[in-house]
Design an enzyme around this catalytic site. Structure first.
Site, PDB file in Angstrom:
ATOM      1  N   ASP A 111       0.839  -1.191   0.000  1.00  0.00           N
ATOM      2  CA  ASP A 111       0.000   0.000   0.000  1.00  0.00           C
ATOM      3  C   ASP A 111       0.884   1.255   0.000  1.00  0.00           C
ATOM      4  O   ASP A 111       1.706   1.420  -0.898  1.00  0.00           O
ATOM      5  CB  ASP A 111      -0.957  -0.075   1.206  1.00  0.00           C
ATOM      6  CG  ASP A 111      -2.048   0.959   1.185  1.00  0.00           C
ATOM      7  OD1 ASP A 111      -3.083   0.716   0.542  1.00  0.00           O
ATOM      8  OD2 ASP A 111      -1.867   2.016   1.825  1.00  0.00           O
TER       9      ASP A 111
ATOM     10  N   HIS B 245      -6.976  -7.105   0.649  1.00  0.00           N
ATOM     11  CA  HIS B 245      -5.927  -6.104   0.533  1.00  0.00           C
ATOM     12  C   HIS B 245      -4.819  -6.289   1.561  1.00  0.00           C
ATOM     13  O   HIS B 245      -3.647  -6.088   1.256  1.00  0.00           O
ATOM     14  CB  HIS B 245      -6.547  -4.718   0.686  1.00  0.00           C
ATOM     15  CG  HIS B 245      -5.577  -3.590   0.640  1.00  0.00           C
ATOM     16  ND1 HIS B 245      -4.864  -3.257  -0.488  1.00  0.00           N
ATOM     17  CD2 HIS B 245      -5.198  -2.701   1.608  1.00  0.00           C
ATOM     18  CE1 HIS B 245      -4.094  -2.208  -0.235  1.00  0.00           C
ATOM     19  NE2 HIS B 245      -4.276  -1.856   1.026  1.00  0.00           N
TER      20      HIS B 245
END
Length: 293
Positions: free
Chosen positions: A108, A273
């Site tokens: 991320d 994620h």
């Protein structure tokens, strides 16, 4: 509540810039690996992967500038939270810990820092792994139409200083928790104590987190654009693991990454994620495979 730590790792405070000290957890022995966390997390997101990899490597897990227990300098100009500055922090941190060359993995926001470190410091970054991101330029291009609403927070935090900070701070727990809830396919991967630590750390860092995101709508775009126009590419072995965002947003992820990396392994994964917590065995395996390339 006492902060959770990675078992067997030692805590360090390392000066990386004028008035900026990073917090890092370090463990294991062997060739160095640096692991960079994402949003809205801290270095603790690597707890499973880091403990696994420490059997073979010296593993360094910092909190990024502006996050966790690392310093959070004021956003006095656009460069303070540029990925170029944050990448330089990581190279300096590794050097201070005795490692002038290391493999680097990022998730991320940490993956964007890792990307910039690999672009700017190929002499230091031997290999790079990126988890569930696109390079900044491609990210903005991909967020088109109503399907791009998944990235609403990118647009909110891109606004001039003041309003986004006030809005987020007014409901920090709800804001940050929404990402932990909606971006994971395995909620138990982030247990109650870890979740609480993430939320507390994020609520205590609203201005610097917003500044990090704001930079990605400004100065980071400038830096990536110059690299693209100059034909600069990642020359070290690169691995990218992503969810199938391309199917939802209409882009070809491997093709976008191929434009940046000469030696690329790209894989679509089925976990959510927060893959280092949802499937740590897979991530540790991929990092080991990258280290062997």
């Amino acid at each position: 509540m006492k902060p959770l730590t990675i078992p067997g790792f030692t805590e360090h405070r390392v000066v990386v810039d004028d008035g900026v000290t990073l917090h890092a957890a370090v463990g294991g022995t062997g060739s160095p690996l640096v692991l960079l966390h994402g949003f809205p997390q801290t270095h603790l997101m690597w707890r499973h992967v880091a403990a696994d990899l420490a059997a073979d490597h010296t593993v360094i897990c910092p909190d990024l500038r502006g996050y966790g227990a690392s310093d959070k300098p004021a956003e006095s100009d656009a460069e303070v939270y540029s990925k170029r500055t944050m990448a330089r922090d990581i190279v300096r941190l590794a050097a201070e810990l005795g490692h002038d060359r290391f493999a680097l993995a990022g998730h991320d926001r940490g993956a964007l820092v890792a990307f910039r470190a690999a672009m700017d410091h190929p002499e230091a970054v031997s290999r790079a792994l990126f988890l569930d991101v696109l390079p900044t330029l491609d990210m903005w291009d991909a967020l088109r139409g109503v399907s791009g609403a998944v990235g609403f927070h990118l647009y909110l935090m891109a606004q001039p200083a003041g309003l986004p900070e006030r809005m987020i701070a007014a409901s920090a727990d709800a804001f940050f928790a929404s990402f932990l809830d909606t971006w994971t396919r395995t909620p138990e991967a982030i247990p109650v104590g870890v979740r609480a630590q993430y939320l507390a750390a994020s609520a205590g860092a609203v201005p610097s987190i917003v500044a990090d995101y704001r930079a990605s709508a400004g100065v980071d775009v400038d830096h990536d654009t110059l690299d693209r126009e100059s034909g600069n590419r990642l020359t070290m072995p690169v691995t990218v693991l992503q969810q199938d965002w391309g199917a939802a947003l209409g882009y070809h992820a491997q093709g976008l990454w191929s434009a940046w990396a000469d030696d690329l392994r790209h894989r679509t994964v089925s976990c959510g994620h927060f893959m280092a917590e949802e499937d740590p065995l897979l991530i540790a395996q991929e990092i080991r495979a990258l280290a062997d390339r």
